[in-house]
Scaffold this motif. Structure first.
Motif, PDB file in Angstrom:
ATOM      1  N   ASN A  96       0.846  -1.189   0.000  1.00  0.00           N
ATOM      2  CA  ASN A  96       0.000   0.000   0.000  1.00  0.00           C
ATOM      3  C   ASN A  96       0.886   1.245   0.000  1.00  0.00           C
ATOM      4  N   TYR A  97       0.567   2.181  -0.869  1.00  0.00           N
ATOM      5  CA  TYR A  97       1.329   3.424  -0.961  1.00  0.00           C
ATOM      6  C   TYR A  97       0.393   4.608  -0.731  1.00  0.00           C
ATOM      7  N   SER A  98       0.663   5.378   0.300  1.00  0.00           N
ATOM      8  CA  SER A  98      -0.170   6.529   0.629  1.00  0.00           C
ATOM      9  C   SER A  98       0.235   7.733  -0.204  1.00  0.00           C
ATOM     10  N   VAL A  99      -0.733   8.286  -0.906  1.00  0.00           N
ATOM     11  CA  VAL A  99      -0.488   9.487  -1.699  1.00  0.00           C
ATOM     12  C   VAL A  99      -1.236  10.647  -1.049  1.00  0.00           C
ATOM     13  N   LYS A 100      -1.281  11.783  -1.705  1.00  0.00           N
ATOM     14  CA  LYS A 100      -1.864  12.979  -1.107  1.00  0.00           C
ATOM     15  C   LYS A 100      -3.376  12.850  -0.921  1.00  0.00           C
ATOM     16  N   ASN A 101      -3.886  13.667  -0.009  1.00  0.00           N
ATOM     17  CA  ASN A 101      -5.332  13.785   0.231  1.00  0.00           C
ATOM     18  C   ASN A 101      -5.981  12.476   0.665  1.00  0.00           C
ATOM     19  N   ASN A 102      -5.258  11.677   1.473  1.00  0.00           N
ATOM     20  CA  ASN A 102      -5.778  10.435   2.063  1.00  0.00           C
ATOM     21  C   ASN A 102      -6.066   9.324   1.058  1.00  0.00           C
ATOM     22  N   PHE A 103      -5.560   9.434  -0.153  1.00  0.00           N
ATOM     23  CA  PHE A 103      -5.722   8.364  -1.139  1.00  0.00           C
ATOM     24  C   PHE A 103      -4.589   7.350  -0.998  1.00  0.00           C
ATOM     25  N   VAL A 104      -4.929   6.080  -1.253  1.00  0.00           N
ATOM     26  CA  VAL A 104      -3.958   4.994  -1.153  1.00  0.00           C
ATOM     27  C   VAL A 104      -4.016   4.166  -2.428  1.00  0.00           C
ATOM     28  N   ILE A 105      -2.854   3.849  -2.991  1.00  0.00           N
ATOM     29  CA  ILE A 105      -2.754   2.956  -4.142  1.00  0.00           C
ATOM     30  C   ILE A 105      -2.240   1.606  -3.643  1.00  0.00           C
ATOM     31  N   SER A 106      -2.857   0.532  -4.099  1.00  0.00           N
ATOM     32  CA  SER A 106      -2.485  -0.798  -3.609  1.00  0.00           C
ATOM     33  C   SER A 106      -2.186  -1.762  -4.751  1.00  0.00           C
ATOM     34  N   LEU A 107      -1.273  -2.675  -4.476  1.00  0.00           N
ATOM     35  CA  LEU A 107      -0.967  -3.799  -5.362  1.00  0.00           C
ATOM     36  C   LEU A 107      -1.113  -5.062  -4.533  1.00  0.00           C
ATOM     37  N   ASN A 108      -1.946  -6.004  -4.996  1.00  0.00           N
ATOM     38  CA  ASN A 108      -2.222  -7.205  -4.209  1.00  0.00           C
ATOM     39  C   ASN A 108      -2.206  -8.467  -5.059  1.00  0.00           C
TER      40      ASN A 108
END
Length: 235
Positions: free
Chosen positions: A180-192
């Motif tokens: 999980n990678y946290s980006v700006k404005n509380n958005f998270v990008i995930s790879l699973n």
């Protein structure tokens, strides 16, 4: 007395830390999608294997909600959906070997499985923005067998038969890991990547105009690796 004060101070400090952790905990909603890769018997194309599913590469969609119980542990509820096409060409080739003089055509639908699962996840922070996550879930799924239409011809007569699709419910589980990678404005990008398993029992009915219909019960393992990328929002 001094010992009691020290113990009280320690308990107060521990409770304070725990309370801060709860306050800082976040709820996360996420949607992800990617490939649905059949493995094991489900993806087997060996027609001599009675449990072979002849399933092909497909897609999956997940929608999840997570709640952090602490910085590193939380609970998750997930809705998932998989779709995998049926490898009709393998079926056609097998029939052509048995009936080389016939014209053979087969059209087939998809295997489908959807379910609700819940469980726990554990996070390990690699940096302030990146964490490694493992999860284990159990639940209940509804799965569908593919509808298969067969057409055989000797040049004069035509024989058509249909294996009607069926649906069945069964227990299921999923285990997986991801980043999980946290980006700006509380958005998270995930790879699973997740391993999904369920084993429904289908009642498959074959109907045609020339012979009486017949019904068989068949347990089909769904062994699937889901690889996906997603985006979530924390608050």
């Amino acid at each position: 007395m001094k010992k009691s004060i020290i113990i009280f101070t320690f308990l107060f400090y521990s409770t304070s830390l725990f309370s801060q952790e709860i306050i800082k905990s976040k709820i996360n909603f996420r949607i992800s999608s990617g490939l649905s890769i059949p493995i094991g018997d489900f993806g087997s194309s060996d027609t001599r294997n009675s449990e072979a599913g002849l399933a092909k590469l497909g897609y999956n969609i997940n929608i999840s909600a997570k709640y952090n119980l602490s910085k590193n542990i939380g609970i998750i509820a997930l809705y998932m959906r998989n779709s995998n096409s049926f490898n009709s060409s393998i079926f056609e080739n097998e029939l052509r070997l048995q009936f080389p003089t016939l014209g053979i055509s087969i059209n087939a639908g998809n295997y489908k499985s959807s379910g609700m699962l819940t469980g726990l996840f554990i996070k390990t922070f690699l940096t302030n923005l990146i964490c490694f996550e493992t999860r284990a879930l159990v639940g209940y799924s509804e799965s569908y067998s593919p509808e298969i239409e067969m057409r055989l011809s000797d040049g004069i007569s035509i024989f058509e038969a249909t294996i009607i699709k069926d649906d069945a419910k069964s227990a299921s589980y999923m285990i997986g890991a991801g980043l999980n990678y946290s980006v700006k404005n509380n958005f998270v990008i995930s790879l699973n990547i997740d391993y999904y398993y369920t084993k429904p029992e289908f009642e498959t009915t074959t109907v045609s105009e020339l012979v009486p219909s017949s019904t068989n019960k068949n347990e089909q393992k769904f062994n699937i690796l889901n690889t996906n990328i997603g985006i979530g929002y924390e608050f």
